[in-house]
Design a protein around this motif. Structure first.
Motif, PDB file in Angstrom:
ATOM      1  N   TRP A 453      39.981 -20.497 -11.881  1.00 18.98           N
ATOM      2  CA  TRP A 453      39.279 -21.650 -11.312  1.00 18.98           C
ATOM      3  C   TRP A 453      38.792 -21.335  -9.900  1.00 18.98           C
ATOM      4  O   TRP A 453      37.698 -21.785  -9.498  1.00 18.98           O
ATOM      5  CB  TRP A 453      40.213 -22.870 -11.280  1.00 18.98           C
ATOM      6  N   ARG A 454      39.565 -20.600  -9.115  1.00 24.96           N
ATOM      7  CA  ARG A 454      39.145 -20.254  -7.757  1.00 24.96           C
ATOM      8  C   ARG A 454      37.857 -19.446  -7.770  1.00 24.96           C
ATOM      9  O   ARG A 454      36.967 -19.627  -6.926  1.00 24.96           O
ATOM     10  CB  ARG A 454      40.243 -19.463  -7.046  1.00 24.96           C
ATOM     11  N   GLU A 455      37.800 -18.495  -8.725  1.00 23.13           N
ATOM     12  CA  GLU A 455      36.611 -17.647  -8.791  1.00 23.13           C
ATOM     13  C   GLU A 455      35.381 -18.428  -9.243  1.00 23.13           C
ATOM     14  O   GLU A 455      34.241 -18.026  -8.937  1.00 23.13           O
ATOM     15  CB  GLU A 455      36.872 -16.475  -9.749  1.00 23.13           C
ATOM     16  N   ILE A 462      42.670 -27.192  -3.373  1.00 19.12           N
ATOM     17  CA  ILE A 462      43.196 -27.956  -4.521  1.00 19.12           C
ATOM     18  C   ILE A 462      44.012 -27.059  -5.438  1.00 19.12           C
ATOM     19  O   ILE A 462      45.065 -27.454  -5.945  1.00 19.12           O
ATOM     20  CB  ILE A 462      42.037 -28.648  -5.261  1.00 19.12           C
ATOM     21  N   TRP A 463      43.559 -25.849  -5.677  1.00 18.20           N
ATOM     22  CA  TRP A 463      44.251 -24.980  -6.667  1.00 18.20           C
ATOM     23  C   TRP A 463      45.637 -24.582  -6.167  1.00 18.20           C
ATOM     24  O   TRP A 463      46.550 -24.435  -6.989  1.00 18.20           O
ATOM     25  CB  TRP A 463      43.394 -23.753  -6.961  1.00 18.20           C
ATOM     26  N   SER A 486      30.312 -23.013  -8.932  1.00 20.59           N
ATOM     27  CA  SER A 486      29.442 -22.004  -8.321  1.00 20.59           C
ATOM     28  C   SER A 486      27.982 -22.334  -8.510  1.00 20.59           C
ATOM     29  O   SER A 486      27.138 -21.932  -7.695  1.00 20.59           O
ATOM     30  CB  SER A 486      29.741 -20.619  -8.939  1.00 20.59           C
ATOM     31  N   ASP A 487      27.643 -23.108  -9.566  1.00 21.63           N
ATOM     32  CA  ASP A 487      26.247 -23.486  -9.786  1.00 21.63           C
ATOM     33  C   ASP A 487      25.866 -24.761  -9.050  1.00 21.63           C
ATOM     34  O   ASP A 487      24.766 -25.291  -9.222  1.00 21.63           O
ATOM     35  CB  ASP A 487      25.968 -23.644 -11.278  1.00 21.63           C
ATOM     36  N   GLY A 488      26.798 -25.306  -8.242  1.00 14.49           N
ATOM     37  CA  GLY A 488      26.501 -26.459  -7.427  1.00 14.49           C
ATOM     38  C   GLY A 488      26.944 -27.788  -8.009  1.00 14.49           C
ATOM     39  O   GLY A 488      26.921 -28.812  -7.318  1.00 14.49           O
TER      40      GLY A 488
END
Length: 529
Positions: A453-455, A462-463, A486-488
């Motif tokens: 999830w971080r990546e 949060i993680w 990552s895509d906004g």
């Protein structure tokens, strides 16, 4: 010199008389010679005599040969046999024979206390030939019957046989043709004496300890000998031989054998009682693959009749009967399956046979084959229909639960109390773009999922909080937050505690008209009451 006619005539007469006397003696000697005798001994002596060339026997008197065992009557085997006989009667005779080369003559008397009548040993070595003589010192020469040494050998053998029978630990007796006991050893007489009263004496013929069978050809039988109230009864295996003149019988003690057989029977009864309460069907086949033991549960599970099982069917007959009762999976090619029984037998004999049979009746059996000592084979049949039904029901419930979760629009991921991912739905795979079981690894730990999830998101705390929340012990409260992919796109996250320490994570896209979509997400979160 004056010629004397009278003296000359006397000399002539004397010469003629001497010649006649010599011819007469030669005739007498020729008549006394034993015809056809190949021995150099012309007459029987007062003992045994042997002539050896080195250690090879050249000749011996009949009395000498009678002292030797039947297996060594000629050649080099005679010398060890003779030494064995002499060493029992003459102390140190072997060492004395070694000095015969230097002494030439050997004289010895038998050891004191070993012989009721002394023996004399004389050995003489001349020209490489050794002459050994054994003489009975006190017995006079007998012109008729056996020589003294032969009588002595017979007497010694008789004494040995009497000693053997007297010391034998088992009863031995002889019966006449009519069944009367006419001879018995000491052990037999001891047992008879125990059964006699205080004022009773032995009678003739001797009392019978064991019954005389009607069938005299019966070589072996087992009988019990009652020995009174204060003594334990004994068992004997009677071995009997005989002919028209009578019979000899030997009573071999069989108490240990009978005790072992009784223990085996008791053990088998205990096993039978134990197996009777088992719900698992048990069938044990011996090394010839015949049924030797089964329990009642086998009858209930297989439907085979007790009459068939008690007839000790073979392994093949056993499976054939089960097929007739539709208690085995019906194969397409039964002949081929029947040939596979050999493979089943070999697999069970090595301890590797285990199968699950789904029967046409809807029942499910677990069949296990195990080897037993001495080549035996044990098959167990267990009805696992309820277990299989529960497994199928549980699997159906899981499939139904998964279908319900997949039907939810929100993305869901559930972690166990140990922090392992145990469930996710189809919306989760669409949102995060991966299958957790395939992409993250076999462990599927919450740490590994949070790293993924971080990546896939912008930096946020949060993680870290999710990992701490999943590892927290004790009461927990539901909380939520927002993250940006990552895509906004902005994703609303909700983390809720479940029963047993489990954790459920729910993810859902935020609406397109939200003001937060135009601002960078800071990673703040808030608790939901």
């Amino acid at each position: 010199m004056v010629f004397d006619p009278l003296l000359a005539g006397g000399l002539v007469v004397t010469g003629v008389f001497s010649a006649c006397l010599g011819l007469l003696c030669l005739t007498v000697l020729q008549k006394d010679k034993r015809p056809g005798a190949g021995s150099i001994f012309l007459e029987k002596g007062n003992g045994a005599e042997f002539i050896f060339d080195g250690k090879i026997l050249i000749d011996a008197t009949p009395a000498g040969r009678s002292l030797l065992p039947k297996t060594c009557q000629n050649g080099a085997a005679v010398w060890p046999g003779l030494l064995s006989y002499l060493e029992q009667r003459f102390d140190g005779v072997a060492e004395r024979f070694e000095t015969l080369q230097t002494d030439g003559v050997l004289m010895m008397s038998s050891a004191e206390g070993q012989e009721s009548q002394p023996l004399m040993l004389r050995a003489e070595l001349r020209g490489g030939v050794t002459r050994v003589s054994i003489l009975d010192a006190d017995a006079p020469k007998s012109a008729q019957g056996l020589d003294p040494l032969t009588r002595r050998a017979i007497r010694d053998e008789l004494a040995q046989l009497r000693s053997i029978t007297a010391k034998a630990p088992l009863p031995i007796w002889r019966m006449a043709a009519n069944g009367d006991v006419i001879w018995a050893n000491a052990r037999y007489l001891d047992l008879v004496a125990e059964k006699l009263g205080d004022e009773e004496d032995l009678t003739w013929p001797l009392p019978k300890l064991f019954a005389t069978p009607n069938d005299t050809t019966q070589a072996t039988r087992r009988e019990k000998l009652a020995r009174g109230a204060d003594q334990k009864d004994n068992w004997f295996d009677i071995v009997q031989f005989g002919d028209e003149t009578g019979q000899e019988a030997y009573a071999l003690p069989a108490d240990s054998t009978v005790k072992a057989e009784e223990g085996l029977r008791a053990f088998m009864q205990t096993l039978t009682k134990t197996f009777a309460y088992l719900s698992t069907g048990l069938a044990i086949f011996d090394q010839d693959r015949k049924l030797v033991l089964f329990n009642p549960a086998l009858i209930d599970l297989t439907g085979l009749s007790p009459d068939l099982l008690t007839k000790r069917p073979t392994l093949t007959m056993f499976f054939d009967a089960m097929r007739e009762n539709s208690m085995i999976p019906e194969p397409r090619d039964y002949k081929r399956w029947r040939n596979q029984i050999t493979d089943i037998e070999e697999a069970a004999a090595s301890g590797h046979y285990e199968e699950t049979w789904s029967l046409s009746s809807g029942q499910t059996y677990r069949v296990i084959g195990r080897p037993h000592p001495n080549g035996a084979l044990a098959l167990s049949f267990e009805d696992i229909s309820n277990e299989m039904s529960q497994t199928r029901r549980y699997r159906a419930d899981l499939e139904l639960g998964q279908a319900v979760v997949d039907a939810v629009d929100a993305s869901i991921a559930v972690f166990s109390a140990a922090g392992v991912l145990v469930m996710s739905n189809a919306a989760y795979s669409v949102l995060w773009g991966h299958d957790p079981a395939a992409s993250i690894g076999n462990e599927g730990s919450i740490s590994a999922v949070c790293n993924y999830w971080r990546e896939a998101t912008a930096p946020t705390t949060i993680w870290d909080k999710v990992e701490d929340f999943a590892a927290q012990i004790g009461p927990r409260e539901l909380w939520d937050g927002k993250v940006r992919l990552s895509d906004g796109r902005l994703v609303y996250c909700r983390f809720a505690p479940l029963a047993g320490g489990a954790t459920m994570a729910t993810f859902q896209y935020c609406g397109s008209g939200s003001e937060d979509n135009d601002l960078p997400y800071t990673g703040d979160s808030k608790m939901v009451g």
